[in-house]
Design a protein around this motif. Structure first.
Motif, PDB file in Angstrom:
ATOM      1  N   ASP A 211       0.860  -1.173   0.000  1.00 48.38           N
ATOM      2  CA  ASP A 211       0.000   0.000   0.000  1.00 48.38           C
ATOM      3  C   ASP A 211       0.899   1.226   0.000  1.00 48.38           C
ATOM      4  O   ASP A 211       1.582   1.514   0.989  1.00 48.38           O
ATOM      5  N   GLN A 212       0.916   1.949  -1.128  1.00 47.57           N
ATOM      6  CA  GLN A 212       1.796   3.110  -1.268  1.00 47.57           C
ATOM      7  C   GLN A 212       1.443   4.210  -0.273  1.00 47.57           C
ATOM      8  O   GLN A 212       2.324   4.950   0.186  1.00 47.57           O
ATOM      9  N   THR A 213       0.170   4.360   0.056  1.00 49.18           N
ATOM     10  CA  THR A 213      -0.278   5.448   0.918  1.00 49.18           C
ATOM     11  C   THR A 213       0.098   5.212   2.378  1.00 49.18           C
ATOM     12  O   THR A 213       0.714   6.066   3.023  1.00 49.18           O
ATOM     13  N   SER A 214      -0.255   4.050   2.894  1.00 49.75           N
ATOM     14  CA  SER A 214       0.033   3.759   4.299  1.00 49.75           C
ATOM     15  C   SER A 214       1.433   3.175   4.502  1.00 49.75           C
ATOM     16  O   SER A 214       1.860   2.975   5.636  1.00 49.75           O
ATOM     17  N   LYS A 215       2.136   2.905   3.395  1.00 52.73           N
ATOM     18  CA  LYS A 215       3.488   2.366   3.444  1.00 52.73           C
ATOM     19  C   LYS A 215       3.544   1.067   4.236  1.00 52.73           C
ATOM     20  O   LYS A 215       4.318   0.896   5.163  1.00 52.73           O
ATOM     21  N   GLN A 216       2.701   0.134   3.812  1.00 48.76           N
ATOM     22  CA  GLN A 216       2.632  -1.166   4.447  1.00 48.76           C
ATOM     23  C   GLN A 216       2.839  -2.282   3.425  1.00 48.76           C
ATOM     24  O   GLN A 216       2.366  -2.195   2.291  1.00 48.76           O
ATOM     25  N   VAL A 217       3.549  -3.304   3.835  1.00 48.70           N
ATOM     26  CA  VAL A 217       3.666  -4.534   3.059  1.00 48.70           C
ATOM     27  C   VAL A 217       2.636  -5.495   3.630  1.00 48.70           C
ATOM     28  O   VAL A 217       2.663  -5.806   4.820  1.00 48.70           O
ATOM     29  N   ILE A 218       1.722  -5.959   2.786  1.00 48.43           N
ATOM     30  CA  ILE A 218       0.590  -6.754   3.264  1.00 48.43           C
ATOM     31  C   ILE A 218       0.653  -8.147   2.644  1.00 48.43           C
ATOM     32  O   ILE A 218       0.684  -8.296   1.423  1.00 48.43           O
ATOM     33  N   ILE A 219       0.680  -9.141   3.528  1.00 44.55           N
ATOM     34  CA  ILE A 219       0.761 -10.522   3.088  1.00 44.55           C
ATOM     35  C   ILE A 219      -0.497 -11.258   3.509  1.00 44.55           C
ATOM     36  O   ILE A 219      -0.887 -11.214   4.680  1.00 44.55           O
ATOM     37  N   ALA A 220      -1.152 -11.913   2.554  1.00 47.17           N
ATOM     38  CA  ALA A 220      -2.308 -12.755   2.853  1.00 47.17           C
ATOM     39  C   ALA A 220      -1.888 -14.209   2.725  1.00 47.17           C
ATOM     40  O   ALA A 220      -1.208 -14.579   1.771  1.00 47.17           O
ATOM     41  N   ASP A 221      -2.282 -15.026   3.704  1.00 49.89           N
ATOM     42  CA  ASP A 221      -1.922 -16.431   3.620  1.00 49.89           C
ATOM     43  C   ASP A 221      -3.050 -17.252   3.010  1.00 49.89           C
ATOM     44  O   ASP A 221      -4.122 -16.731   2.692  1.00 49.89           O
ATOM     45  N   SER A 222      -2.814 -18.539   2.829  1.00 49.51           N
ATOM     46  CA  SER A 222      -3.758 -19.405   2.139  1.00 49.51           C
ATOM     47  C   SER A 222      -5.047 -19.619   2.923  1.00 49.51           C
ATOM     48  O   SER A 222      -6.033 -20.102   2.385  1.00 49.51           O
ATOM     49  N   ARG A 223      -5.064 -19.239   4.209  1.00 44.73           N
ATOM     50  CA  ARG A 223      -6.271 -19.370   5.026  1.00 44.73           C
ATOM     51  C   ARG A 223      -7.142 -18.120   4.967  1.00 44.73           C
ATOM     52  O   ARG A 223      -8.231 -18.090   5.513  1.00 44.73           O
ATOM     53  N   GLY A 224      -6.642 -17.058   4.317  1.00 48.73           N
ATOM     54  CA  GLY A 224      -7.394 -15.817   4.215  1.00 48.73           C
ATOM     55  C   GLY A 224      -6.994 -14.775   5.233  1.00 48.73           C
ATOM     56  O   GLY A 224      -7.493 -13.654   5.206  1.00 48.73           O
ATOM     57  N   ALA A 225      -6.080 -15.106   6.148  1.00 54.16           N
ATOM     58  CA  ALA A 225      -5.604 -14.132   7.141  1.00 54.16           C
ATOM     59  C   ALA A 225      -4.530 -13.252   6.515  1.00 54.16           C
ATOM     60  O   ALA A 225      -3.763 -13.689   5.653  1.00 54.16           O
ATOM     61  N   SER A 226      -4.469 -11.980   6.922  1.00 57.20           N
ATOM     62  CA  SER A 226      -3.476 -11.065   6.377  1.00 57.20           C
ATOM     63  C   SER A 226      -2.656 -10.439   7.497  1.00 57.20           C
ATOM     64  O   SER A 226      -3.135 -10.253   8.620  1.00 57.20           O
ATOM     65  N   THR A 227      -1.394 -10.127   7.179  1.00 59.60           N
ATOM     66  CA  THR A 227      -0.480  -9.511   8.120  1.00 59.60           C
ATOM     67  C   THR A 227       0.162  -8.312   7.445  1.00 59.60           C
ATOM     68  O   THR A 227       0.570  -8.390   6.284  1.00 59.60           O
ATOM     69  N   ALA A 228       0.269  -7.191   8.165  1.00 63.68           N
ATOM     70  CA  ALA A 228       0.877  -5.984   7.614  1.00 63.68           C
ATOM     71  C   ALA A 228       2.204  -5.704   8.296  1.00 63.68           C
ATOM     72  O   ALA A 228       2.318  -5.769   9.525  1.00 63.68           O
ATOM     73  N   PHE A 229       3.214  -5.415   7.483  1.00 62.58           N
ATOM     74  CA  PHE A 229       4.544  -5.061   7.969  1.00 62.58           C
ATOM     75  C   PHE A 229       4.869  -3.632   7.545  1.00 62.58           C
ATOM     76  O   PHE A 229       4.284  -3.096   6.604  1.00 62.58           O
ATOM     77  N   THR A 230       5.839  -3.020   8.213  1.00 60.20           N
ATOM     78  CA  THR A 230       6.374  -1.748   7.743  1.00 60.20           C
ATOM     79  C   THR A 230       7.192  -2.009   6.486  1.00 60.20           C
ATOM     80  O   THR A 230       7.539  -3.157   6.165  1.00 60.20           O
ATOM     81  N   LEU A 231       7.559  -0.949   5.784  1.00 65.67           N
ATOM     82  CA  LEU A 231       8.386  -1.099   4.587  1.00 65.67           C
ATOM     83  C   LEU A 231       9.730  -1.735   4.912  1.00 65.67           C
ATOM     84  O   LEU A 231      10.354  -2.363   4.060  1.00 65.67           O
ATOM     85  N   GLU A 232      10.185  -1.543   6.140  1.00 66.24           N
ATOM     86  CA  GLU A 232      11.470  -2.099   6.551  1.00 66.24           C
ATOM     87  C   GLU A 232      11.348  -3.553   6.996  1.00 66.24           C
ATOM     88  O   GLU A 232      12.339  -4.188   7.357  1.00 66.24           O
ATOM     89  N   GLY A 233      10.096  -4.060   7.016  1.00 64.47           N
ATOM     90  CA  GLY A 233       9.902  -5.440   7.424  1.00 64.47           C
ATOM     91  C   GLY A 233      10.000  -5.632   8.917  1.00 64.47           C
ATOM     92  O   GLY A 233      10.236  -6.734   9.403  1.00 64.47           O
ATOM     93  N   ASP A 234       9.815  -4.542   9.658  1.00 70.92           N
ATOM     94  CA  ASP A 234       9.881  -4.617  11.109  1.00 70.92           C
ATOM     95  C   ASP A 234       8.605  -5.192  11.672  1.00 70.92           C
ATOM     96  O   ASP A 234       7.818  -5.795  10.957  1.00 70.92           O
ATOM     97  N   SER A 235       8.356  -4.973  12.938  1.00 73.51           N
ATOM     98  CA  SER A 235       7.202  -5.548  13.600  1.00 73.51           C
ATOM     99  C   SER A 235       5.918  -5.224  12.849  1.00 73.51           C
ATOM    100  O   SER A 235       5.729  -4.087  12.392  1.00 73.51           O
ATOM    101  N   PRO A 236       5.024  -6.181  12.711  1.00 77.85           N
ATOM    102  CA  PRO A 236       3.743  -5.923  12.037  1.00 77.85           C
ATOM    103  C   PRO A 236       2.967  -4.840  12.760  1.00 77.85           C
ATOM    104  O   PRO A 236       3.018  -4.735  13.987  1.00 77.85           O
ATOM    105  N   ARG A 237       2.231  -4.057  11.988  1.00 77.59           N
ATOM    106  CA  ARG A 237       1.388  -3.031  12.576  1.00 77.59           C
ATOM    107  C   ARG A 237       0.075  -3.628  13.050  1.00 77.59           C
ATOM    108  O   ARG A 237      -0.397  -4.576  12.465  1.00 77.59           O
TER     109      ARG A 237
END
Length: 237
Positions: A211-237
């Protein structure tokens, strides 16, 4: 333990529910993201093998379709839905591909993730001239990619990857810094994240977005759950 191999070598804005791609071990079952720019009839003819990207240039708009099963990348005239050019040779050299499973276009550059060659190949558009490879010495079983634009033709590149150790699969994301130069691409591996047990631990990745606006890397897994990381890959938000 995550290993790091030897030496250096269009972001998607998330809105509403994330469409998940079915991921299997073989190339032939990779499902792409269905675009709005092609007609429904055209998409039905493509089947479920296609990953797509789009480019708007001075001489018209192109749609690029990567078929993992056939090892092809085809540029189509969007108005006519007719092929303009195809990269269709399987191999390891420039302008050759092996199991292209995901693509994204930014600033006239087409980034193609090749699962078979364990790399990202970058093409200059609209002529589809290969500018080289990223991640060859780092990627293991890559499935998805995403970009964050730092400035014109300079990006962070994220690639969902995995590694098997003692019979167990660990999933993670590789981050690279990438910039365009004359007739080539410069890239540098930066870090690997998402493999630590706890809140940021990843399952099998089904979709990877930035997400260019919120600057988040968002990963969705095969179960439908999603996790958001900072651009640096630090702790999920």
């Amino acid at each position: 333990m995550i290993t790091k191999k030897s030496h250096f070598t269009t972001a998607v804005i998330l809105t509403g529910a994330m469409a998940l791609a079915a991921i299997f071990s073989g190339c032939s079952s990779m499902t792409g993201k269905a675009p709005a720019s092609f007609s429904q009839d055209f998409m039905s003819r493509l089947g479920n093998q296609a990953s797509v990207a789009f480019y708007n240039g001075e001489n018209g708009s192109l749609g690029f379709v990567a078929d993992a099963a056939k090892n092809t990348i085809t540029a189509y005239d969007l108005k006519k839905e007719t092929p303009v050019k195809t990269v269709s040779t399987k191999g390891v050299e420039k302008d050759q591909v092996d199991c292209p499973v995901d693509m994204v276009q930014f600033d006239g550059l087409l980034f193609v993730l090749e699962k078979g060659n364990k790399r990202v190949q970058v093409f200059d558009l609209p002529d589809m001239v290969s500018l080289g490879f990223i991640g060859e010495t780092f990627l293991n079983e890559p499935t998805n990619l995403a970009l964050y634009r730092i400035e014109n033709s300079a990006f962070y590149l994220y690639v969902a990857d995995s590694e098997k150790h003692n019979g167990e699969v660990t999933n993670f994301v590789r981050k690279f810094s990438v910039s365009r130069a004359v007739n080539t691409m410069h890239s540098m591996y930066q870090k690997t994240f998402g493999y630590t047990q706890g809140k940021g631990y990843l399952g099998t990745t089904a979709d990877l977005s930035v997400d260019q606006t919120s600057k988040q890397v968002i990963i969705a897994d095969s179960r439908g759950a999603s996790t958001a990381f900072t651009l640096e890959g630090d702790s999920p938000r």
